[in-house]
Design a protein around this motif. Structure first.
Motif, PDB file in Angstrom:
ATOM      1  N   SER B  46      17.662  -7.648  -1.931  1.00 51.51           N
ATOM      2  CA  SER B  46      18.761  -8.259  -2.688  1.00 51.51           C
ATOM      3  C   SER B  46      18.342  -8.537  -4.124  1.00 51.51           C
ATOM      4  CB  SER B  46      19.199  -9.554  -2.015  1.00 51.51           C
ATOM      5  OG  SER B  46      18.169 -10.522  -2.091  1.00 51.51           O
ATOM      6  N   THR B  47      17.055  -8.361  -4.412  1.00 48.51           N
ATOM      7  CA  THR B  47      16.521  -8.644  -5.747  1.00 48.51           C
ATOM      8  C   THR B  47      15.852  -7.392  -6.315  1.00 48.51           C
ATOM      9  OG1 THR B  47      14.424  -9.309  -4.772  1.00 48.51           O
ATOM     10  CG2 THR B  47      16.034 -11.048  -5.150  1.00 48.51           C
ATOM     11  N   ALA B  48      15.715  -7.338  -7.622  1.00 54.60           N
ATOM     12  CA  ALA B  48      15.008  -6.227  -8.261  1.00 54.60           C
ATOM     13  C   ALA B  48      13.509  -6.327  -7.973  1.00 54.60           C
ATOM     14  CB  ALA B  48      15.247  -6.246  -9.767  1.00 54.60           C
ATOM     15  N   ILE B  49      12.886  -5.183  -7.756  1.00 57.15           N
ATOM     16  CA  ILE B  49      11.454  -5.168  -7.440  1.00 57.15           C
ATOM     17  C   ILE B  49      10.747  -4.078  -8.243  1.00 57.15           C
ATOM     18  CG2 ILE B  49      11.789  -6.068  -5.105  1.00 57.15           C
ATOM     19  CD1 ILE B  49      11.273  -3.162  -4.116  1.00 57.15           C
ATOM     20  N   ILE B  50       9.417  -4.157  -8.265  1.00 57.46           N
ATOM     21  CA  ILE B  50       8.561  -3.144  -8.860  1.00 57.46           C
ATOM     22  C   ILE B  50       7.634  -2.611  -7.773  1.00 57.46           C
ATOM     23  CG2 ILE B  50       6.716  -2.667 -10.516  1.00 57.46           C
ATOM     24  CD1 ILE B  50       9.286  -3.165 -11.933  1.00 57.46           C
ATOM     25  N   VAL B  51       7.694  -1.328  -7.516  1.00 58.52           N
ATOM     26  CA  VAL B  51       6.818  -0.720  -6.514  1.00 58.52           C
ATOM     27  C   VAL B  51       5.456  -0.455  -7.150  1.00 58.52           C
ATOM     28  CG1 VAL B  51       6.478   1.255  -4.976  1.00 58.52           C
ATOM     29  CG2 VAL B  51       8.777   0.316  -5.330  1.00 58.52           C
ATOM     30  N   LYS B  52       4.399  -0.857  -6.479  1.00 65.54           N
ATOM     31  CA  LYS B  52       3.055  -0.734  -7.032  1.00 65.54           C
ATOM     32  C   LYS B  52       2.286   0.456  -6.439  1.00 65.54           C
ATOM     33  CE  LYS B  52       2.009  -3.610  -9.477  1.00 65.54           C
ATOM     34  NZ  LYS B  52       2.322  -3.842 -10.909  1.00 65.54           N
ATOM     35  N   LYS B  53       2.425   0.665  -5.166  1.00 62.97           N
ATOM     36  CA  LYS B  53       1.638   1.711  -4.505  1.00 62.97           C
ATOM     37  C   LYS B  53       2.377   2.173  -3.248  1.00 62.97           C
ATOM     38  CE  LYS B  53      -2.479   3.544  -5.384  1.00 62.97           C
ATOM     39  NZ  LYS B  53      -2.920   3.931  -6.730  1.00 62.97           N
ATOM     40  N   ALA B 104      10.509   0.864 -10.880  1.00 62.21           N
ATOM     41  CA  ALA B 104      11.562  -0.152 -10.877  1.00 62.21           C
ATOM     42  C   ALA B 104      12.673   0.193  -9.896  1.00 62.21           C
ATOM     43  CB  ALA B 104      12.139  -0.286 -12.281  1.00 62.21           C
ATOM     44  N   VAL B 105      13.042  -0.778  -9.084  1.00 67.24           N
ATOM     45  CA  VAL B 105      14.163  -0.624  -8.149  1.00 67.24           C
ATOM     46  C   VAL B 105      15.125  -1.787  -8.383  1.00 67.24           C
ATOM     47  CG1 VAL B 105      14.863  -0.505  -5.732  1.00 67.24           C
ATOM     48  CG2 VAL B 105      12.680   0.487  -6.442  1.00 67.24           C
ATOM     49  N   ALA B 106      16.382  -1.461  -8.636  1.00 65.02           N
ATOM     50  CA  ALA B 106      17.384  -2.498  -8.868  1.00 65.02           C
ATOM     51  C   ALA B 106      17.712  -3.236  -7.571  1.00 65.02           C
ATOM     52  CB  ALA B 106      18.649  -1.876  -9.454  1.00 65.02           C
ATOM     53  N   SER B 107      18.368  -4.346  -7.700  1.00 57.42           N
ATOM     54  CA  SER B 107      18.736  -5.144  -6.528  1.00 57.42           C
ATOM     55  C   SER B 107      19.870  -4.485  -5.746  1.00 57.42           C
ATOM     56  CB  SER B 107      19.172  -6.534  -6.972  1.00 57.42           C
ATOM     57  OG  SER B 107      20.306  -6.445  -7.799  1.00 57.42           O
ATOM     58  N   GLY B 108      19.976  -4.856  -4.468  1.00 60.83           N
ATOM     59  CA  GLY B 108      21.087  -4.412  -3.634  1.00 60.83           C
ATOM     60  C   GLY B 108      20.943  -3.036  -3.042  1.00 60.83           C
ATOM     61  N   HIS B 109      19.709  -2.651  -2.733  1.00 58.76           N
ATOM     62  CA  HIS B 109      19.490  -1.319  -2.158  1.00 58.76           C
ATOM     63  C   HIS B 109      18.630  -1.408  -0.895  1.00 58.76           C
ATOM     64  CE1 HIS B 109      21.313   0.865  -5.442  1.00 58.76           C
ATOM     65  NE2 HIS B 109      20.604   0.162  -6.304  1.00 58.76           N
ATOM     66  N   VAL B 110      18.668  -0.323  -0.130  1.00 64.55           N
ATOM     67  CA  VAL B 110      17.722  -0.144   0.959  1.00 64.55           C
ATOM     68  C   VAL B 110      16.687   0.877   0.491  1.00 64.55           C
ATOM     69  CG1 VAL B 110      17.411   0.755   3.289  1.00 64.55           C
ATOM     70  CG2 VAL B 110      19.333  -0.749   2.792  1.00 64.55           C
ATOM     71  N   ILE B 125       4.828  10.510  10.689  1.00 64.45           N
ATOM     72  CA  ILE B 125       4.193   9.637   9.699  1.00 64.45           C
ATOM     73  C   ILE B 125       4.948   8.318   9.603  1.00 64.45           C
ATOM     74  CG2 ILE B 125       3.353  11.559   8.286  1.00 64.45           C
ATOM     75  CD1 ILE B 125       5.637  10.857   6.305  1.00 64.45           C
ATOM     76  N   GLN B 126       4.311   7.347   8.995  1.00 66.88           N
ATOM     77  CA  GLN B 126       4.967   6.134   8.528  1.00 66.88           C
ATOM     78  C   GLN B 126       4.621   5.950   7.055  1.00 66.88           C
ATOM     79  OE1 GLN B 126       3.491   3.519  11.924  1.00 66.88           O
ATOM     80  NE2 GLN B 126       5.476   2.588  11.480  1.00 66.88           N
ATOM     81  N   VAL B 127       5.595   5.481   6.285  1.00 72.30           N
ATOM     82  CA  VAL B 127       5.408   5.264   4.850  1.00 72.30           C
ATOM     83  C   VAL B 127       5.364   3.765   4.595  1.00 72.30           C
ATOM     84  CG1 VAL B 127       6.418   5.577   2.559  1.00 72.30           C
ATOM     85  CG2 VAL B 127       6.558   7.402   4.258  1.00 72.30           C
ATOM     86  N   SER B 128       4.387   3.330   3.828  1.00 69.90           N
ATOM     87  CA  SER B 128       4.277   1.909   3.503  1.00 69.90           C
ATOM     88  C   SER B 128       4.225   1.746   1.990  1.00 69.90           C
ATOM     89  CB  SER B 128       3.027   1.311   4.148  1.00 69.90           C
ATOM     90  OG  SER B 128       1.874   2.017   3.758  1.00 69.90           O
ATOM     91  N   ILE B 129       4.750   0.621   1.511  1.00 71.63           N
ATOM     92  CA  ILE B 129       4.699   0.351   0.070  1.00 71.63           C
ATOM     93  C   ILE B 129       4.192  -1.065  -0.171  1.00 71.63           C
ATOM     94  CG2 ILE B 129       6.608   1.924  -0.437  1.00 71.63           C
ATOM     95  CD1 ILE B 129       8.360  -0.541  -0.980  1.00 71.63           C
ATOM     96  N   GLU B 130       3.603  -1.227  -1.354  1.00 67.32           N
ATOM     97  CA  GLU B 130       3.320  -2.553  -1.883  1.00 67.32           C
ATOM     98  C   GLU B 130       4.206  -2.747  -3.101  1.00 67.32           C
ATOM     99  OE1 GLU B 130      -1.202  -3.713  -0.590  1.00 67.32           O
ATOM    100  OE2 GLU B 130      -0.895  -2.927  -2.594  1.00 67.32           O
ATOM    101  N   TYR B 131       4.741  -3.949  -3.257  1.00 63.54           N
ATOM    102  CA  TYR B 131       5.668  -4.195  -4.360  1.00 63.54           C
ATOM    103  C   TYR B 131       5.592  -5.644  -4.808  1.00 63.54           C
ATOM    104  CZ  TYR B 131       8.712  -6.328  -0.822  1.00 63.54           C
ATOM    105  OH  TYR B 131       9.217  -7.130   0.170  1.00 63.54           O
ATOM    106  N   GLU B 132       6.188  -5.893  -5.957  1.00 66.84           N
ATOM    107  CA  GLU B 132       6.307  -7.255  -6.489  1.00 66.84           C
ATOM    108  C   GLU B 132       7.759  -7.516  -6.843  1.00 66.84           C
ATOM    109  OE1 GLU B 132       3.893  -7.565  -9.932  1.00 66.84           O
ATOM    110  OE2 GLU B 132       2.022  -7.125  -8.875  1.00 66.84           O
ATOM    111  N   GLU B 133       8.118  -8.779  -6.837  1.00 68.87           N
ATOM    112  CA  GLU B 133       9.443  -9.172  -7.312  1.00 68.87           C
ATOM    113  C   GLU B 133       9.497  -9.097  -8.837  1.00 68.87           C
ATOM    114  OE1 GLU B 133      11.926  -9.910  -5.335  1.00 68.87           O
ATOM    115  OE2 GLU B 133      10.784  -9.975  -3.465  1.00 68.87           O
TER     116      GLU B 133
END
Lengths: 129, 136
Positions: B46-53, B104-110, B125-133
């Motif tokens: 529901s919030t904008a995030i930044i994907v790190k890895k 950058a990922v905007a808010s309101g997405h899957v 496979i499985q995909v994993s991410i690390e991110y910050e708000e």
């Protein structure tokens, strides 16, 4: 005089976005009444939002989804409709409750199994402290 | 003079480790015979995030050729990771780490992961991410 903080920072002291935590279920088959775990929580949490992501088109039957805990599987979302949804649709699930006590397993259940399709349940929550 | 903090603690005031959040997808089938395109969701934000890895965990060995992965939003989208070649065949239980093409990922997405080029004959496979708000 300088005020020095010595205690931990609580969830309630974090910004709105910083306090958000998230979880998803595995893929749920709406024809089979699948049940799946999102997470175990040793602490009390508050659910902030719930969505269903459609991975395979859901047919025009009366499929519904619940989210809750074992023993009370519809305490958070009760019989939310997911029928007639295209692949990649993001369906908002109305919250009928938000409080989850400590030592519970949060689960998602296809409460009315019918037709065809698949969804993934997603929630946002925060710690109660 | 006392210093009194009246506002909430934002993400950028947390330590690197404290600000890190993580998500993982369900199983993604890399077998083109079983599933032409396989998509799985990592989270709703529901919030904008930044994907790190971005990491890829191989549950079952990928067999076949030219398996390529996308990570993006709301389906078969490549906004975050565009056509990352995973390899022709890898040993099971091997993980990879990729930097996002766009963080950058905007808010309101899957956030979704999907198979882009899927010429394989087996694998999961499985995909994993690390991110910050994104907040200040």
């Amino acid at each position: 005089m300088v005020l020095i903080r010595t205690g931990p920072i609580l969830s309630s002291e974090l910004s709105s976005s910083a306090k958000i935590k998230r979880a998803v279920s595995q893929d749920l088959d709406v024809s089979a009444g699948n049940v799946n775990a999102l997470f175990y929580t040793s602490t009390a949490v508050t659910v902030l939002a719930a969505r269903a992501y459609v991975t395979k088109v859901v047919s025009t039957n009366a499929q519904t989804i619940d989210i809750g805990i074992t023993g009370n599987p519809d305490s958070v979302v009760k019989d939310a409709s997911i029928q007639t949804q295209a692949t990649d649709a993001v369906v908002t699930l109305a919250l009928t409750g938000t409080a989850i006590a400590a030592d519970e397993l949060v689960i998602a259940t296809i409460s009315t199994a019918a037709g065809t399709g698949n969804v993934i349940a997603c929630i946002e929550y925060r710690e109660n402290d | 003079m006392p210093i009194i903090k009246t506002g909430s603690v934002s993400t950028n005031q947390l330590s690197t480790q404290q600000k890190t959040k993580r998500a993982v997808s369900g199983y993604i089938d890399t077998n083109s015979v079983t599933v032409p395109v396989c998509i799985s969701a990592l989270m709703y934000n529901s919030t904008a995030i930044i994907v790190k890895k971005i990491g890829v965990y191989v549950v079952d060995e990928i067999q076949g050729i030219n398996f390529v992965l996308d990570v993006g939003i709301d389906g078969t989208d490549n906004a975050i990771l565009d056509g990352e070649a995973i390899g022709t065949s890898v040993t099971a239980d091997v993980d990879y780490a990729f930097d996002p093409d766009t963080a950058a990922v905007a808010s309101g997405h899957v956030i979704t992961a999907s198979t882009k080029t899927q010429d394989g004959t087996g694998g999961t496979i499985q995909v994993s991410i690390e991110y910050e708000e994104v907040d200040t």
